[in-house]
Motif scaffolding. Sequence first.
Motif, PDB file in Angstrom:
ATOM      1  N   UNK A   1       0.959  -1.139  -0.017  1.00 35.77           N
ATOM      2  CA  UNK A   1       0.028   0.276  -0.192  1.00 35.77           C
ATOM      3  C   UNK A   1       0.887   0.923   0.323  1.00 35.77           C
ATOM      4  N   UNK A   2       0.565   1.646  -0.697  1.00 36.43           N
ATOM      5  CA  UNK A   2       0.821   3.834  -0.860  1.00 36.43           C
ATOM      6  C   UNK A   2      -0.367   4.832  -1.041  1.00 36.43           C
ATOM      7  N   UNK A   3       0.347   6.199  -1.093  1.00 39.11           N
ATOM      8  CA  UNK A   3      -0.559   6.782  -0.463  1.00 39.11           C
ATOM      9  C   UNK A   3       0.002   7.440  -1.802  1.00 39.11           C
ATOM     10  N   UNK A   4      -0.924   8.799  -2.249  1.00 37.11           N
ATOM     11  CA  UNK A   4      -0.696   9.869  -3.434  1.00 37.11           C
ATOM     12  C   UNK A   4       0.069  11.140  -2.606  1.00 37.11           C
ATOM     13  N   UNK A   5      -0.063  11.971  -3.194  1.00 35.94           N
ATOM     14  CA  UNK A   5       0.361  13.375  -2.570  1.00 35.94           C
ATOM     15  C   UNK A   5      -1.122  13.967  -2.516  1.00 35.94           C
ATOM     16  N   UNK A   6      -1.290  15.090  -1.513  1.00 39.24           N
ATOM     17  CA  UNK A   6      -2.708  15.598  -1.435  1.00 39.24           C
ATOM     18  C   UNK A   6      -3.616  16.560  -2.474  1.00 39.24           C
ATOM     19  N   UNK A   7      -4.377  16.726  -3.179  1.00 48.50           N
ATOM     20  CA  UNK A   7      -4.894  17.468  -4.028  1.00 48.50           C
ATOM     21  C   UNK A   7      -6.178  17.485  -3.510  1.00 48.50           C
TER      22      UNK A   7
ATOM     23  N   UNK B   1      -3.490   0.550  -3.223  1.00 47.44           N
ATOM     24  CA  UNK B   1      -3.288  -1.326  -2.971  1.00 47.44           C
ATOM     25  C   UNK B   1      -3.072  -1.999  -4.061  1.00 47.44           C
ATOM     26  N   UNK B   2      -1.774  -3.011  -3.853  1.00 53.01           N
ATOM     27  CA  UNK B   2      -2.505  -4.001  -4.787  1.00 53.01           C
ATOM     28  C   UNK B   2      -1.863  -5.596  -4.100  1.00 53.01           C
ATOM     29  N   UNK B   3      -3.301  -5.787  -4.421  1.00 54.47           N
ATOM     30  CA  UNK B   3      -3.220  -7.240  -3.498  1.00 54.47           C
ATOM     31  C   UNK B   3      -2.797  -8.276  -3.666  1.00 54.47           C
ATOM     32  N   UNK B   4      -1.718  -9.193  -2.683  1.00 49.97           N
ATOM     33  CA  UNK B   4      -0.539  -9.590  -2.478  1.00 49.97           C
ATOM     34  C   UNK B   4      -1.194 -11.603  -2.937  1.00 49.97           C
ATOM     35  N   UNK B   5      -0.313 -11.564  -3.962  1.00 47.77           N
ATOM     36  CA  UNK B   5      -0.697 -13.105  -4.331  1.00 47.77           C
ATOM     37  C   UNK B   5      -0.858 -14.310  -3.162  1.00 47.77           C
TER      38      UNK B   5
END
Length: 383
Positions: A163-169, A177-181
């Motif tokens: 998981x990571x976040x974007x800059x604020x807008x 989030x990219x599901x873990x296989x």
Amino acid sequence: MKPILSIQNEELILQRYPARENDTLQAWDSADEYLINTLAERNLDPTRPILIFNDSFGALSNWLSTRGCIYNISDSFIAQQACRENLKENAKASINYLNCRDSLPKNPQAVIIKIPKNNRLLKWQLDQIAQVVSADCDVIAGAKTKEIHTSTLRLFEQKLGETHTSLAVKKSRLIFCRPNSHRPSNPSTEQATIWSVPEYNFTLFNHVNVFAGEKLDIGARFFLEHLPQDPAAEHIIDLGCGNGVIGLQCARLNPDARVTCVDESDMAVASARENADRNLTNPDQLNAMMNNCLTGMQPETADWVVCNPPFHQQNTITDHIAWQMFCDAKHVLKMKGKLRIIGNRHLGYHVKLKRLFGNVTTIASNNKFVILEAEKRPTRTTS
């Protein structure tokens, strides 16, 4: 003039539900705009499902409706009705609607989440999502920056994967989030709670999105001490019922009356139904239904309406829901029928009730709450 969201070379008419003249509250926010602008950069497959969670008034569903097989998943009757009305207003294709307790379609290409106010509901939804997503699914969540915490990111990591976040807008931020296989095939899931109120001999069941999920809140406890007991009552309505505890006590105090519990939350209505089955000698005495206040109910059919009005819609503080509840109550009450409410002292509900009913009586009060009653009386006419 109807409010219009202009975005990505498209204009969408978007209104809250129910639509009100001169409504100053907007039916979308900057997180909706951020999500739409981000999704516009992706190549979407029209044959694979796109799951949209907690779409407040249908902004996301309206924009995505022609871009894939759309599922709108929400616990809110009002939110989904708003989406339906806005789709109709914009001449958009129909989409699929699910409540939060329904099974999700398998193998979605994208999952879009407006982060809910209730963290237990978010956990529940992430648990359900984990059962159906594959590693190539984009999971994107949005909210105001102040509503995204380090614990929120940890939750996405724990339930789904990296998981990571974007800059604020515009004071909003996105979570990617990219599901873990390799995540567990049967992760632990957020559960409904069951707890007791021994002084009333209640065992209460609460789905995850129902207020006061582990103990009786202080407002309900005070209201329980001051509910009507009327041998002549035939029909009592618990409006905004939550888990139904007020309706249950009304049923016990008035064993010859029908009790109708009404809420806009599917999980609340399901909890009230479960609690009637658990706690009433005659569970059929109580009916639970999902509705926008008392829309469509027959006039002059209720002897009592009891109510603990909310003072927010989604994340917006507003008093228009309380006003609608009071107006709807007056409509369905029989002549000389009564509305009894509880509210925080500072909300000034006595002013609204006096204006609408022409009368108001204080039944009880403490340092935090006041219980008020108004009676439906014949309208005075002047000659």
